[in-house]
Write a protein that holds these residues in place. Structure first.
Motif, PDB file in Angstrom:
ATOM      1  N   ILE A   1       0.691  -1.257  -0.028  1.00 48.75           N
ATOM      2  CA  ILE A   1       0.001   0.132  -0.077  1.00 48.75           C
ATOM      3  C   ILE A   1       0.923   1.293   0.114  1.00 48.75           C
ATOM      4  O   ILE A   1       0.661   2.258  -0.720  1.00 48.75           O
ATOM      5  CB  ILE A   1      -0.897  -0.040   1.276  1.00 48.75           C
ATOM      6  N   GLU A   2       1.802   1.239   0.808  1.00 44.52           N
ATOM      7  CA  GLU A   2       2.957   2.375   0.707  1.00 44.52           C
ATOM      8  C   GLU A   2       3.613   2.547  -0.570  1.00 44.52           C
ATOM      9  O   GLU A   2       3.636   3.772  -0.875  1.00 44.52           O
ATOM     10  CB  GLU A   2       3.849   2.119   1.751  1.00 44.52           C
TER      11      GLU A   2
ATOM     12  N   ALA B   1      -7.845   5.491  -3.469  1.00 42.91           N
ATOM     13  CA  ALA B   1      -7.385   4.735  -2.182  1.00 42.91           C
ATOM     14  C   ALA B   1      -7.932   3.290  -1.977  1.00 42.91           C
ATOM     15  O   ALA B   1      -9.381   2.873  -2.190  1.00 42.91           O
ATOM     16  CB  ALA B   1      -7.752   5.670  -0.927  1.00 42.91           C
TER      17      ALA B   1
ATOM     18  N   ARG C   1       2.159   1.565  -3.385  1.00 38.53           N
ATOM     19  CA  ARG C   1       1.115   1.916  -4.221  1.00 38.53           C
ATOM     20  C   ARG C   1       0.841   3.491  -4.308  1.00 38.53           C
ATOM     21  O   ARG C   1       0.582   4.206  -5.028  1.00 38.53           O
ATOM     22  CB  ARG C   1      -0.233   1.193  -3.882  1.00 38.53           C
ATOM     23  N   ASP C   2       0.515   4.006  -3.063  1.00 38.50           N
ATOM     24  CA  ASP C   2       0.398   5.361  -2.890  1.00 38.50           C
ATOM     25  C   ASP C   2       1.508   6.273  -3.432  1.00 38.50           C
ATOM     26  O   ASP C   2       1.271   7.387  -3.958  1.00 38.50           O
ATOM     27  CB  ASP C   2       0.380   5.741  -1.283  1.00 38.50           C
ATOM     28  N   ARG C   3       2.904   5.784  -3.370  1.00 40.06           N
ATOM     29  CA  ARG C   3       3.885   6.509  -3.967  1.00 40.06           C
ATOM     30  C   ARG C   3       3.821   6.452  -5.400  1.00 40.06           C
ATOM     31  O   ARG C   3       4.043   7.560  -6.151  1.00 40.06           O
ATOM     32  CB  ARG C   3       5.212   6.197  -3.337  1.00 40.06           C
TER      33      ARG C   3
ATOM     34  N   THR D   1       1.141   5.988  -7.564  1.00 32.77           N
ATOM     35  CA  THR D   1       0.241   6.908  -8.023  1.00 32.77           C
ATOM     36  C   THR D   1       0.324   8.421  -7.623  1.00 32.77           C
ATOM     37  O   THR D   1       0.193   9.101  -8.562  1.00 32.77           O
ATOM     38  CB  THR D   1      -1.269   6.440  -7.320  1.00 32.77           C
ATOM     39  N   ALA D   2       1.118   8.889  -6.423  1.00 34.46           N
ATOM     40  CA  ALA D   2       1.308  10.175  -6.417  1.00 34.46           C
ATOM     41  C   ALA D   2       2.363  10.689  -7.489  1.00 34.46           C
ATOM     42  O   ALA D   2       2.340  11.703  -7.751  1.00 34.46           O
ATOM     43  CB  ALA D   2       2.019  10.200  -5.009  1.00 34.46           C
TER      44      ALA D   2
ATOM     45  N   SER E   1      -7.554   3.227  -9.299  1.00 35.29           N
ATOM     46  CA  SER E   1      -6.347   4.084  -8.509  1.00 35.29           C
ATOM     47  C   SER E   1      -6.816   4.846  -7.273  1.00 35.29           C
ATOM     48  O   SER E   1      -5.792   5.428  -6.930  1.00 35.29           O
ATOM     49  CB  SER E   1      -5.470   4.734  -9.578  1.00 35.29           C
TER      50      SER E   1
END
Length: 330
Positions: A201-202, A223, A204-206, A208-209, A221
């Motif tokens: 998840i960490e 949360a 994935r968040d980076r 997409t950011a 895409s």
């Protein structure tokens, strides 16, 4: 898919040849330490594979499972982008080359670079690759410290499999950011544990950011709809176990189920599935219960009954991790 080279069979044969004569007791001791690391009970930030014994034990214990997990993630990428193929591939923390073998089984002709900080792992990887397809035999097996200072050359595909647990938090962040900046597609695979899912998840968040789009396993895409601490998203693949594998693990079954979490993100626009089966389907008399992650309703359950005809038959054949509804032609 590459139907001309039986990659899984070739890998098993190469492992058997390379590990012939390995003392089971010595391998077992190394495996015990590797299991402790895998479960997160040893410090991170240092190379896990220290010598030939460690590397041989890892190859027997982990390489087939890592290969199958990465192959499943790559299959999801192919599902979301059937017309795309990488010309270049970087395998970060690739060690003995499990992910590179998986990539070689999905596409042909790519130029592969394997980066790892353990020279004994790279040495065995080169040895095993001699029995593989051309992209493995011609791969560049390069020693590199996988950390905050790692620079990645541009590549179509970057794979990062079972690596993040070995890194400090700043090094994880730097690695994912470097992969996002260098690749057209990034595939990250971790153990299917709560901690492994948290690292996914960490990542994935980076990703997409950084402007990438999630291609799999998620249908979107946005949360992740799973409330932190209540559950974790993971999948499973069945892995055939060799006699040496059974020796070093002390088991008797001819197979095991490898649980893993993953994310695939791309610079180009993928076509994610409408919904993904996130639990083993429950097959009951006249009905199949499917737990789904969907584009619109997030998490939910659908019940498919005999009244649905062909869809019911498809549901009975659907497995954990599959797309729902099945793609046309399946």
């Amino acid at each position: 898919m590459n139907a001309t080279f039986p990659t899984a069979d070739a890998l098993r044969a190469a492992l058997s040849g390379a590990l012939d004569g390995l003392p089971p007791k010595q391998a077992g001791q190394a495996v015990d330490r590797l299991i402790a690391h895998y479960r997160g009970t040893v410090p991170t930030g240092t190379p896990v594979l220290r010598d030939r014994s460690d590397v041989a034990a890892y190859a027997a214990y982990r390489m087939p499972a890592t290969f199958e997990a990465v192959r499943a993630a790559l299959g999801a990428l192919r599902e979301a982008a059937p017309d795309w193929a990488p010309a270049t591939h970087t395998d970060v923390g690739g060690g003995t080359g499990s992910a590179s073998w998986a990539v070689a089984g999905e596409w042909q002709g790519q130029r592969t670079t394997v980066l790892d900080w353990a020279e004994p792992a790279l040495a065995l990887g080169r040895e095993l690759a001699a029995a593989g397809p051309e992209s493995l035999r011609t791969a560049d097996w390069r020693r590199a410290r996988i950390g905050q200072d790692l620079e990645l050359a541009p590549a179509d595909l970057v794979t990062i499999s079972y690596v993040l647990n070995e890194l400090t938090d700043p090094a994880r962040t730097a690695l994912i950011d470097a992969a996002a900046a260098s690749a057209q597609a990034v595939v990250v695979v971790e153990p299917g544990t709560p901690d492994g899912y948290t690292r996914i998840i960490e990542a994935r968040d980076r990703l997409t950011a950084a402007g990438l789009t999630v291609a799999a396993p998620c249908p979107h895409s946005d949360a992740c709809p799973i409330e932190p601490g209540t559950d974790w998203c993971h999948f499973a693949v069945r892995v055939s176990r060799s006699s040496l594998h059974r020796q070093v693990k002390g088991g008797s079954l001819a197979y095991e189920d490898e649980k893993f979490s993953y994310v695939v993100a791309t610079r180009f626009t993928p076509d994610p599935v409408t919904a993904r089966v996130i639990r083993r389907p429950q097959i009951r008399k006249g009905q199949v219960l499917l737990d789904l992650c969907t584009r619109d309703e997030a998490l939910g359950r659908t019940t498919v009954t005999k009244r649905h005809g062909g869809l019911y038959r498809a549901a009975r054949d659907t497995d954990w991790g599959d797309a729902w509804p099945p793609p046309p032609g399946d």
